[in-house]
Design a protein around this motif. Structure first.
Motif, mmCIF file in Angstrom:
data_model
loop_
_atom_site.group_PDB
_atom_site.id
_atom_site.type_symbol
_atom_site.label_atom_id
_atom_site.label_comp_id
_atom_site.label_asym_id
_atom_site.label_seq_id
_atom_site.Cartn_x
_atom_site.Cartn_y
_atom_site.Cartn_z
ATOM 1 N N LYS A 108 -19.328 4.151 -1.756
ATOM 2 C CA LYS A 108 -18.463 5.259 -2.190
ATOM 3 C C LYS A 108 -19.019 5.934 -3.439
ATOM 4 O O LYS A 108 -19.068 7.160 -3.524
ATOM 5 N N SER A 109 -19.458 5.114 -4.413
ATOM 6 C CA SER A 109 -19.989 5.701 -5.648
ATOM 7 C C SER A 109 -21.282 6.450 -5.339
ATOM 8 O O SER A 109 -21.526 7.532 -5.876
ATOM 9 N N THR A 110 -22.087 5.880 -4.459
ATOM 10 C CA THR A 110 -23.348 6.528 -4.103
ATOM 11 C C THR A 110 -23.079 7.881 -3.448
ATOM 12 O O THR A 110 -23.680 8.897 -3.810
ATOM 13 N N GLY A 131 -14.079 4.615 -14.116
ATOM 14 C CA GLY A 131 -13.316 3.603 -14.832
ATOM 15 C C GLY A 131 -13.883 2.230 -14.523
ATOM 16 O O GLY A 131 -13.364 1.215 -14.955
ATOM 17 N N GLU A 132 -14.942 2.190 -13.725
ATOM 18 C CA GLU A 132 -15.483 0.912 -13.257
ATOM 19 C C GLU A 132 -16.814 0.582 -13.878
ATOM 20 O O GLU A 132 -17.116 -0.573 -14.125
ATOM 21 N N GLU A 133 -17.625 1.611 -14.054
ATOM 22 C CA GLU A 133 -18.986 1.359 -14.513
ATOM 23 C C GLU A 133 -19.205 2.090 -15.832
ATOM 24 O O GLU A 133 -18.560 3.091 -16.112
ATOM 25 N N ILE A 177 -13.152 10.873 -9.304
ATOM 26 C CA ILE A 177 -12.487 9.826 -10.086
ATOM 27 C C ILE A 177 -12.805 8.499 -9.404
ATOM 28 O O ILE A 177 -12.345 8.252 -8.296
ATOM 29 N N ASP A 178 -13.598 7.664 -10.049
ATOM 30 C CA ASP A 178 -14.081 6.427 -9.416
ATOM 31 C C ASP A 178 -13.649 5.238 -10.265
ATOM 32 O O ASP A 178 -14.263 4.927 -11.265
ATOM 33 N N SER A 179 -12.604 4.530 -9.967
ATOM 34 C CA SER A 179 -11.718 4.752 -8.849
ATOM 35 C C SER A 179 -10.310 4.974 -9.376
ATOM 36 O O SER A 179 -10.038 4.682 -10.536
HETATM 37 MG MG MG Z 1 -18.304 2.035 -6.779
#
Ligand code: MG
Ligand code: TYD
Length: 455
Positions: A108-110, A131-133, A177-179
């Motif tokens: 998904k991020s890719t 908000g994850e990485e 927006i991840d995620s």
């Molecule tokens: Mg991701």
């Protein structure tokens, strides 16, 4: 004594209730109500207005005949990823909210990084909120995706208000927006990812997006059972729900729309994870047919993935079992459908697999959710049970199986046959060539019309 204002929200349908119920009064699901603190008065995102809901003070609105409604046809934003644009119905719609669901590691991020990279390269204003990485982690990934991806401004932040302020300041045309489960609104006490938080986050982002015309891609995690982790409420709030499916270890991933206010939910995109990001697979049928084994237990299903024909190999293995009841394992198919197919195969086509373990696999990690797959599953199992390869091999087929053993027609027979022919499979077994499953088994595996039981 005044108690803190709490409400109970259903995590399945989003309905709210002042009291706890074991079973949601709205959708009837059990144990889905979770306690939340009601938003503090004056906090943003409150639903409903004072005097709303048809209260006596409300002014009447004016209903307009549809033909007089003005429609502004804003051009869509092309993400530069053909398969993604197609599934969206022609690109991102400005001001819309798209939810992209999928299990961790699926890409998904890719995919969203790549989409923003292409948009940035085309001169669009973009923003990637994570908000994850950390920003450094995102950069490391973007380096693999090429120079475009490095153009995208990133914000590593979990505070909703900070994110909204940045969106207002930057005014992106497309924002990721991840995620959504990692953002947190200070107006609610609950933890990030809870029903209340996710609803609040999505509602307030939607407000900003609608006002500024930003197309927002919300990334959401999906649990192993396939539902969006935590709240399903999001599905009601957004304009499109895209599902990214496949298994992390497999090469192929499919992207499909489960809901789309701006296009059909029929299209499916096929991707492959490569060293430099996701590559679109435009020749999926050719690859699957080329790799088909032609051995006993293998047939080619002429499937429809939405509006697109796709040839995929279905494989089965039937082997003696020590277990009672024996194992029924399938990948890429619905288990209940497999049970039905096995029952009809035994009862009406003389191929009983009662005491054997049955494994069925759709090759390449593709998931097939249409009744047209029944015949392929049945023939793969029959071929495996008899140890006879279908003739011709690979054999292309499609059709639904009825409970009385008949083959039933499915949508787009010509397009399925044309796709098979395009890849050299001239003979296609379908409801038009075999009226019953018994006839189909005989046509595919020869004339041994006697009951066969796996040893
Ligand atoms: Mg991701
Ligand atoms: P990711 O997009 O982070 O998945 P998600 O956001 O859905 O959790 O990436 C998924 C996996 O893909 C990750 O384990 C690393 C791998 N990958 C590649 O193989 N090639 C690449 O170019 C990139 C960016 C990732």
């Amino acid at each position: 004594m005044a108690r803190p204002a709490t409400i109970f929200s259903c995590s399945a349908c989003g309905a709210q209730s002042p009291k706890w119920h074991g079973r949601c009064p709205s959708c009837g699901e059990w144990n889905t109500l979770v306690e939340e603190r009601a938003p503090a008065p004056g906090a943003g995102g409150g639903r409903g207005r004072p005097g709303g809901a048809g209260g006596p003070g409300a002014a009447a609105g004016r209903a307009v005949p549809l033909r007089d409604v003005r429609v502004e046809r804003t051009p869509r934003l092309h993400t530069g990823i053909g398969e993604l644009d197609r599934v969206l119905g022609g690109g991102l719609v400005p001001g819309s909210l798209v939810l992209l669901g999928g299990s961790p590691g699926i890409g998904k991020s890719t995919l969203t990084n790549m989409a923003l990279g292409h948009l940035a390269a085309a001169g669009r204003r973009t923003l990637y909120v994570s908000g994850e990485e950390s920003a450094a982690q995102i950069r490391l990934r973007a380096e693999r995706l090429g120079a475009h991806a490095l153009e995208v401004p990133v914000l590593a932040e979990t505070d909703l208000d900070a994110v909204l302020a940045t969106m207002r300041a930057e005014g992106p045309e497309a924002c990721v927006i991840d995620s959504v489960q990692t953002l947190h609104s200070a107006a609610l006490d609950s933890a990030p990812g809870t029903v209340g938080q996710v609803r609040e986050v999505a509602t307030r982002i939607a407000e900003v997006a609608k006002r500024s015309g930003t197309a927002v891609l919300l990334v959401g995690h999906v649990t192993k059972e396939g539902s969006l982790a935590g709240p399903r409420v999001l599905e009601h709030l957004v304009d499109c729900v895209l599902q990214f499916e496949g298994e992390r270890e497999r090469t192929y991933r499919t992207l499909r729309a489960l809901k789309n206010r701006f296009g059909s939910t029929n299209d499916v995109g096929v991707f492959e994870m490569a060293a430099n990001g996701l590559a679109e697979v435009l020749d999926a049928s050719a690859r699957f047919v080329g790799e088909a084994t032609k051995a006993p237990g293998s047939v080619v299903l002429a499937a429809m993935e939405g509006s697109r024909p796709l040839l995929v190999e279905v494989q089965a293995l039937v082997s003696p079992s020590e277990l009672v009841p024996p194992r029924r394992v399938c990948n890429g198919l619905d288990r209940n459908r497999l049970a039905l197919v096995l029952a009809v195969l035994g009862r009406h086509a003389g191929v009983g697999v009662g005491a054997a373990d049955v494994f069925v696999n759709v090759v390449g990690g593709v998931r097939i959710e249409e009744p047209g797959a029944d015949v392929a599953v049945a023939l793969a199992v029959a071929s495996a049970a008899r140890g006879v390869a279908p003739n011709p091999a690979p054999l292309a087929c499609f059709g639904e199986i009825g409970l009385t053993g008949e083959l039933r027609s499915v949508a787009h027979p010509e397009r399925r046959s044309a796709e098979a022919e395009k890849f050299g499979l001239r003979q296609v077994l379908s409801p038009a060539t075999a009226p019953t499953l018994r006839a189909a088994v005989r046509a595919a595996l020869g004339d041994r019309d006697r009951p066969v039981r796996a040893a």
